[in-house]
Design an enzyme around this catalytic site. Structure first.
Site, PDB file in Angstrom:
ATOM      1  N   LYS A 215       1.011  -1.327   0.015  1.00  0.00           N
ATOM      2  CA  LYS A 215       0.046  -0.181  -0.155  1.00  0.00           C
ATOM      3  C   LYS A 215       1.168   1.449  -0.053  1.00  0.00           C
ATOM      4  CE  LYS A 215      -2.057   2.748   2.914  1.00  0.00           C
ATOM      5  NZ  LYS A 215      -1.609   4.003   1.598  1.00  0.00           N
ATOM      6  N   GLU A 296       9.988   2.296  10.487  1.00  0.00           N
ATOM      7  CA  GLU A 296      10.813   3.766  11.058  1.00  0.00           C
ATOM      8  C   GLU A 296       9.847   4.387  10.878  1.00  0.00           C
ATOM      9  OE1 GLU A 296      12.528   7.028   9.747  1.00  0.00           O
ATOM     10  OE2 GLU A 296      12.737   6.125   7.914  1.00  0.00           O
ATOM     11  N   CYS A 330      13.130  11.908   6.713  1.00  0.00           N
ATOM     12  CA  CYS A 330      13.323  11.265   7.694  1.00  0.00           C
ATOM     13  C   CYS A 330      14.690  12.176   8.747  1.00  0.00           C
ATOM     14  CB  CYS A 330      13.466   9.886   7.801  1.00  0.00           C
ATOM     15  SG  CYS A 330      11.462   9.790   7.236  1.00  0.00           S
TER      16      CYS A 330
END
Length: 542
Positions: A215, A296, A330
């Site tokens: 997804k 993560e 990130c």
């Protein structure tokens, strides 16, 4: 069919070189032409289940961040029945795929890497530039180089995992270790910001013999679809990776409810990861096997400067680490700690560089910055800019314009409280907050860096004094899974700096390393007794 007929040598992995795309580079012209081609069409993105493309008619528009009125694609969303069909298709494909010799699976992903290094490079880079607002440079280091590296290095790591066998403990026993695929399917939930991560999350488990339901993020669907088409050309069999663009709950609820869920491979927000983990925990008694959970989830990444830091190098690290790809990494530098003696000089250098940064449509190769991903991100960043004006001091930037694209100015903020919200909360945008500490408070500042944020993904220390470097490396041992000395905290390279963090940043399973691949196997120990005893009595019985 044996899953490991031989431990064959594989092509030695090397890091794919990043292309410069300088004005005279022929590769620049080719990429620009592909960008324009993709911008001129609207692609229909189907669900793909068992190799069958399904156009459901329930669609969402995929638009350009830099020109949000420009539709790149229409993505068809799955019905509940189609999600169940994807689960069934994955399970049906599992036995044949897991039963292939490991080298046969490896060859598929080595082929994918070479296709991407060659004829597919411009196509995937262009879709990443248009759909995610990346410059040509940011697209190439992500969609091309990092993804090629993932596929090449993962194959080498998989080979080493297969070759790691127990010793023969006696002359009559033959001990073996078999790396089996997980029993069930893996659910890969991927983020918008890195095309390489989006493709690695379903393919790393698949390399080890697993099947996956993928997804992708709704705001990354342009490059996700190109990547999926690449996998099909590389030879990934039907049903091994089923492609389900859709809203989180519409896909996730049914998938997490299946007793055949064997793993979750996730990159995204902390809140979403905790929700998925909580749901798996609530369903734990219904699963056929305990699901592997690998995630993560982001960070509040720091740069800590010591009074001995080189100012010029520190300034470049702040600008590149904080503002490349609009701070939507990130690992992006979001909070910086600067000694009083360096602040004036650093501020002058950083603001001068910020004044030179160009921002605009990434189809213009002269721009350093594009737009943030969507209106939700844009509105969030504007609220943080307002907070900075109300409660801190905006040193540079602070503007935003959403009239054509979701453009947020690079913003440098100074706060007096090291626990200000701007120092603690993940923003995921081009906003860098500085706390200026007294030079004598180095030890106290180390404690503040460690204790300020719930995250522990990346961090950097800048110092020429090796005692300071050693002290920071020790004091911040738990503060970052990827720690940098005299370098920006972004840009981890597969095979060099395996990526991942702990605390609220995730499970630290290090994508791009054997540690991650090992999570997608279920080892089986096999002992063969070459000369079994014929009597039941032991010698001690006399």
């Amino acid at each position: 069919m044996s899953s490991a007929p031989g431990i064959f040598q594989v092509p030695p992995p090397t890091n794919e070189p990043v292309r410069a795309y300088a004005p005279a580079d022929p590769g620049r012209t080719a990429l620009q032409a592909e960008v324009e081609r993709q911008a001129s069409e609207v692609v229909e993105i189907p669900c793909v289940v068992g190799g069958r493309e399904v156009f459901t008619g329930d669609t969402i528009d995929v638009t350009m961040p830099c020109d949000h009125g420009h539709v790149l694609a229409r993505a068809h969303l799955p019905s509940p029945a189609l999600v169940q069909e994807a689960i069934d298709s994955s399970l049906a494909a599992r036995a044949a795929w897991a039963g292939l010799p490991w080298n046969e699976r490896a060859s598929v992903f080595l082929r994918a890497a070479e296709l991407l290094a060659g004829p597919w490079r411009d196509r995937l880079n262009a879709s990443t530039m248009l759909g995610q607002g990346k410059t040509c440079h940011q697209a190439d280091i992500d969609a091309a180089c990092e993804l090629i590296d993932f596929w090449r290095f993962n194959v080498s790591y998989a080979r080493d995992i297969m070759a790691d066998q127990p010793p023969v403990s006696t002359s009559t026993a033959w001990n073996r270790l078999e790396q089996r695929a997980l029993e069930g399917f893996v659910f890969a939930v991927t983020p918008f910001n890195f095309t390489s991560i989006a493709l690695n999350l379903p393919t790393a488990p698949a390399l080890m013999g697993n099947v996956a339901i993928w997804k992708p993020s709704s705001t990354q669907l342009a490059s996700a679809w190109v990547g999926f088409e690449l996998l099909r050309e590389a030879g990934v069999p039907d049903g091994v990776i089923n492609f389900l663009p859709g809203h989180g709950a519409d896909v996730g609820d049914a998938v997490l409810a299946s007793p055949h869920l064997a793993g979750l491979h996730f990159t995204g927000s902390t809140a979403t990861f905790q929700h998925l983990w909580r749901t798996i925990g609530q369903n734990i008694d219904r699963y056929r096997t305990y699901p592997r959970i690998v995630g993560e989830t982001g960070g509040k990444d720091f740069i800590l400067a010591h009074k001995s830091a080189d100012l010029d190098r520190l300034a470049v690290a702040v600008v590149r680490g904080g503002f490349e790809f609009q701070g939507q990494k990130c690992s992006a530098a979001s909070r910086i700690y600067v000694p009083r003696s360096l602040w004036a000089g650093l501020k002058d250098r950083v603001t001068a560089m910020m004044g030179e940064l160009t921002m605009g449509d990434t189809r213009d190769f002269s721009n350093f910055l594009g737009a943030v991903i969507d209106q939700r991100a844009f509105d969030k960043h504007r609220r943080y800019q307002d907070l900075a004006r109300d409660t801190a001091r905006v040193v540079q930037g602070g503007g935003a314009d959403g009239s054509t694209g979701w453009f947020v100015e690079p913003t440098l903020v100074e706060v007096e409280d090291p626990h200000h919200r701007l120092m603690e909360e993940e923003i995921f945008g081009p906003i860098v907050t500085a706390f200026v500490y007294e030079d004598a408070d180095w030890d106290r500042t180390l404690q503040a860096v460690d204790r300020t944020s719930p995250y522990a993904l990346t961090g950097a220390v800048f110092a020429q004094d090796r005692h300071a470097v050693a002290q920071a490396t020790s004091a911040l041992r738990d503060s970052a899974g990827n720690f940098y000395i005299n370098d920006k905290p972004t840009g981890a390279v597969v095979g060099q700096q395996p990526f991942g963090g702990a605390r609220a940043s995730g499970t630290n399973d290090k994508a791009g390393s054997p540690l991650n691949l090992q999570r997608w196997t279920s080892p089986r120990t096999i002992k063969e007794n070459l000369c079994p005893p014929k009597g039941w009595r032991y010698p001690f019985l006399g």
